[in-house]
Motif scaffolding. Structure first.
Motif, short mmCIF file in Angstrom:
data_model
loop_
_atom_site.label_atom_id
_atom_site.label_comp_id
_atom_site.label_asym_id
_atom_site.label_seq_id
_atom_site.Cartn_x
_atom_site.Cartn_y
_atom_site.Cartn_z
N GLU A 443 0.83 -1.20 0.00
CA GLU A 443 0.00 0.00 0.00
C GLU A 443 0.87 1.25 0.00
OE1 GLU A 443 -3.43 -0.06 -0.13
OE2 GLU A 443 -3.20 2.10 -0.43
N ASN A 447 1.31 3.79 -3.09
CA ASN A 447 0.97 5.22 -2.96
C ASN A 447 2.12 6.09 -3.43
OD1 ASN A 447 -1.61 5.14 -2.03
ND2 ASN A 447 -1.13 5.60 0.12
N LYS A 450 2.21 6.06 -7.04
CA LYS A 450 1.01 6.68 -7.56
C LYS A 450 1.12 8.21 -7.55
CE LYS A 450 -3.04 6.14 -5.28
NZ LYS A 450 -4.16 5.36 -4.73
N PHE A 451 1.71 8.76 -6.44
CA PHE A 451 1.75 10.22 -6.29
C PHE A 451 3.08 10.83 -6.76
CE2 PHE A 451 -1.53 8.88 -3.26
CZ PHE A 451 -2.59 9.66 -3.72
N ASP A 475 9.49 9.37 -1.39
CA ASP A 475 9.31 9.63 -2.82
C ASP A 475 9.60 11.08 -3.13
OD1 ASP A 475 6.81 11.29 -2.72
OD2 ASP A 475 5.96 9.47 -1.82
N ILE A 478 4.27 14.54 -5.30
CA ILE A 478 3.58 15.83 -5.14
C ILE A 478 3.49 16.30 -3.69
CG2 ILE A 478 2.18 15.78 -7.24
CD1 ILE A 478 -0.09 14.58 -5.70
N ILE A 480 2.30 16.26 0.51
CA ILE A 480 0.99 16.42 1.18
C ILE A 480 1.00 17.77 1.91
CG2 ILE A 480 -0.59 15.44 2.91
CD1 ILE A 480 1.00 12.75 2.46
N TYR A 493 -10.48 9.70 4.31
CA TYR A 493 -9.93 11.03 4.08
C TYR A 493 -9.06 11.03 2.83
CZ TYR A 493 -8.18 15.68 4.96
OH TYR A 493 -7.90 17.02 4.84
N ARG A 497 -7.03 17.76 -4.32
CA ARG A 497 -6.06 18.48 -5.16
C ARG A 497 -6.80 18.85 -6.44
NH1 ARG A 497 -3.01 14.04 -3.25
NH2 ARG A 497 -1.30 14.68 -1.89
N HIS A 503 -6.97 7.98 -8.42
CA HIS A 503 -7.95 7.02 -7.92
C HIS A 503 -7.67 6.67 -6.47
CE1 HIS A 503 -9.64 6.63 -11.81
NE2 HIS A 503 -8.46 6.31 -12.34
N GLY A 504 -8.73 6.32 -5.75
CA GLY A 504 -8.58 5.91 -4.34
C GLY A 504 -9.84 6.23 -3.57
N VAL A 507 -8.92 4.81 2.06
CA VAL A 507 -8.90 3.76 3.08
C VAL A 507 -7.53 3.09 3.21
CG1 VAL A 507 -11.36 3.20 3.06
CG2 VAL A 507 -9.83 2.10 1.43
N VAL A 510 -5.54 4.05 6.26
CA VAL A 510 -6.24 3.60 7.47
C VAL A 510 -5.81 2.17 7.76
CG1 VAL A 510 -8.50 3.21 8.53
CG2 VAL A 510 -8.20 5.06 6.89
P1 ADP Z 1 -6.45 6.15 -1.09
O1 ADP Z 1 -6.90 4.81 -0.57
O2 ADP Z 1 -7.55 6.99 -1.65
O3 ADP Z 1 -5.19 6.12 -1.85
P2 ADP Z 1 -4.97 6.66 1.25
O4 ADP Z 1 -5.60 6.40 2.57
O5 ADP Z 1 -3.98 5.70 0.78
O6 ADP Z 1 -6.11 6.98 0.22
O7 ADP Z 1 -4.27 8.06 1.35
C1 ADP Z 1 -4.96 9.16 1.89
C2 ADP Z 1 -4.53 10.45 1.20
O8 ADP Z 1 -3.15 10.65 1.50
C3 ADP Z 1 -4.68 10.37 -0.28
O9 ADP Z 1 -5.82 11.10 -0.68
C4 ADP Z 1 -3.43 11.00 -0.82
O10 ADP Z 1 -3.72 12.27 -1.36
C5 ADP Z 1 -2.48 11.15 0.31
N1 ADP Z 1 -1.25 10.36 0.16
C6 ADP Z 1 -0.97 9.12 0.59
N2 ADP Z 1 0.30 8.75 0.26
C7 ADP Z 1 0.83 9.80 -0.41
C8 ADP Z 1 2.12 10.06 -0.99
N3 ADP Z 1 3.12 9.17 -0.98
N4 ADP Z 1 2.29 11.26 -1.60
C9 ADP Z 1 1.29 12.19 -1.60
N5 ADP Z 1 0.06 12.01 -1.05
C10 ADP Z 1 -0.15 10.83 -0.46
#
Ligand code: ADP
Length: 552
Positions: A443, A447, A450-451, A475, A478, A480, A493, A497, A503-504, A507, A510
């Motif tokens: 996960e 992430n 993904k970001f 990483d 972008i 947070i 949550y 942006r 996508h997501g 959760v 969490v």
């Molecule tokens: P999702 O399941 O929608 O990916 P997450 O619980 O994994 O949501 O993450 C919550 C929020 O934290 C996301 O909406 C995302 O914007 C932000 N986030 C998580 N990991 C990163 C990261 N490595 N870089 C930037 N934003 C992140």
């Protein structure tokens, strides 16, 4: 009127051949010679004082006077051998009487025969005295009458008796207690409501000292208040507690004023309002006030807590609806691709094999994405409901991380993101739930990729510490915003942006946090918008060993 009385007294003196005849007015606290015929009045002052005592005990007659030492002294120094004394007029409410007093030089000078002889003259004297006193009283009333009414002799008796009745009614109808004390503090007069309140009869209270009725606890303060009244010309107020005959405490608010005559204090008149109920309420209120304040404070705390809970519930509801709309969007997008591409393959048998292959790849990719989403949501609800029992085993975390990174390589290559794995090149053993840790790191690394945009970099560093291991997933993506950081581990949550669609369902983190917590580990995050993010995970390697060490 006094002239007439003097004449009658003169006649009585002649008839009785007395050495001295006089009229003596007495009440509870003083005596006064109204008029005297014969010897000088000063000689009788000594006797008068003793006569007041007799008057107060209610037995003033010739026999009782004869027994007085003061009388014996008077006889010795003035060659007196007989005495006659008779109450000729009384004013009951003031316990005041006018006595006719006679002294003679012969023994038995005033025997029965003599009394029969002068009874008629005594009756006349009695009538004259009554007239005189009532006139005096009428004069006093007239002075108070502001309209300056004239004395009309024919109406005098009528008016006086009406005035007296009114005064007596005033005493009786007053809801307050009214009493008079003499200059020594003994009760002289008390109205009916006072007697009822104090549960005494007139006889029981007459001559009783007021201190006998006061509660010992406030006696000093009451005596002080009475002293203040006696030393002032003003009406003064004070509170005190009386004890009734049957020892009930009655709290009174007293207004008192001294009574003086010719500059001499002769007593005190007081009104007492029964404030027992008010005072008791006041005290009860005082006692429960701190409790009320405390209760109010607790209610406020409870109200704040409820408000906070309401806020949380509202927030949760808001996140839930947001989650449902996100989730339906997240489900609909891959489903639309899957259905669309499958239909195309189905409906067009002439589709070139490369196209079919490409469509299948998309269907597979979207299908996997859908499955992953469903799993994430399910994982969350499972850990929510059962506090997920961990299936622990001992394994090498480096190997787990290597496998996760390998599985995500395709995704990273596709996004042209460089994946770097830094490890000490040794086995790092940990006793944990292998499957959950695999999912958790998947996960976090997923992430991070993904970001992170093209040409970015994701670095996974694992360190073997003393009792823990540390994995940093860093990483160059972008990042947070600071305002979102406290919330990213909360259910549903998502960082908003505008203009960037990722996508997501909010959760993933969490689940990550739940797994770290279940392993008694710690997860922190450092990030800045545009500067990338670092998720730092610390996990205890062997919880059992730690436990044994603590115990030993
Ligand atoms: P999702 O399941 O929608 O990916 P997450 O619980 O994994 O949501 O993450 C919550 C929020 O934290 C996301 O909406 C995302 O914007 C932000 N986030 C998580 N990991 C990163 C990261 N490595 N870089 C930037 N934003 C992140």
């Amino acid at each position: 009127m006094l002239e007439l009385i003097n004449n009658t007294l003169h006649i009585i003196a002649k008839v009785s051949s007395s050495k001295c005849v006089y009229l003596l007015r007495m009440n509870n606290w003083d005596s006064e010679i109204i008029t005297i015929y014969g010897e000088e009045r000063d000689k009788y002052t000594l006797l008068n004082h003793s006569l007041i005592d007799l008057h107060n005990t209610g037995t003033v007659d010739s026999d009782s006077v004869k027994r007085l030492n003061a009388y014996k002294l008077l006889c010795r120094s003035n060659s007196i051998n007989s005495v006659f004394i008779q109450d000729i007029f009384s004013i009951r409410e003031r316990n005041e009487s006018i006595y006719l007093v006679m002294f003679g030089s012969k023994e038995d000078q005033f025997g029965y025969e003599f009394t029969d002889k002068i009874i008629a003259i005594i009756n006349i004297l009695s009538f004259q005295v009554k007239e005189m006193l009532e006139l005096k009283r009428y004069e006093r009333v007239s002075i108070k009458n502001e309209t300056g009414s004239q004395k009309i002799p024919g109406k005098v008796n009528e008016l006086i008796s009406e005035w007296e009745k009114s005064f007596n009614s005033l005493l009786e109808i007053s809801p307050d207690i009214i009493f008079i004390l003499d200059n020594e503090g003994n009760f002289v007069l008390i109205n009916e409501p006072g007697l009822t309140l104090l549960e005494y009869s007139v006889d029981e209270l007459k001559g009783k000292h007021f201190t006998q009725l006061i509660d010992a606890g406030n006696l000093n303060q009451t005596v002080k208040a009475i002293d203040e009244i006696l030393s002032s010309d003003e009406t003064k107020k004070f509170d005190t507690t009386f004890f009734t005959k049957y020892e009930r405490a009655v709290r009174l608010e007293i207004s008192g004023k001294k009574i003086s005559r010719k500059g001499k204090i002769i007593g005190l008149i007081a009104f007492g309002r029964n404030v027992t109920v008010e005072k008791n309420y006041e005290e009860e209120l005082k006692k429960i006030k701190p409790k009320l304040v405390e209760a109010e404070r607790l209610i406020n705390i409870e109200r704040k807590r409820t408000n906070h809970q309401k806020f949380l519930v509202d927030e949760l509801n808001r996140l839930k609806s947001e989650f449902i709309s996100n989730l339906s969007h997240e489900f609909r997008t891959p489903l639309a691709s899957i259905i669309g591409f499958s239909e195309t393959i189905e409906s067009d048998p002439d589709l070139p094999p490369e196209m079919k292959k490409e469509f299948n790849r998309v269907i597979l990719f979207e299908g996997k994405r859908l499955a992953k989403l469903i799993n994430e949501v399910l994982d969350i609800s499972v850990t929510d409901e059962s506090a997920a029992t961990l299936v622990k085993s001992e394994f090498d975390i480096t190997e787990v991380l290597k496998n996760v990174i390998d599985a995500l390589k395709f995704f990273a290559d596709e996004k042209e993101v460089e994946l770097i794995f830094e490890n000490p090149g040794e086995k790092i053993l940990i006793e944990a739930d292998k499957e959950s840790l695999t999912k958790m790191f998947d996960e976090l690394i997923n992430n991070a990729i993904k970001f992170t945009d093209e040409n970015g970099r994701v670095r996974i560093t694992v360190s073997n510490l003393y009792r823990e291991l540390e994995v940093i997933i860093s990483d160059t993506g972008i990042g947070i915003p600071e305002k979102d950081l406290p919330y990213i581990f909360q259910k549903f949550y998502r960082v908003s942006r505008p203009g960037i669609e990722v996508h997501g369902a909010g959760v993933g983190l969490v689940f990550v946090k739940q797994i770290v917590d279940l392993h008694k580990g710690l997860i922190t995050v450092q990030s800045e918008p545009g500067g990338g993010s670092s998720f730092i995970v610390r996990l205890p390697k062997f919880t059992k060993i730690e436990k044994t060490e603590v115990e030993s």
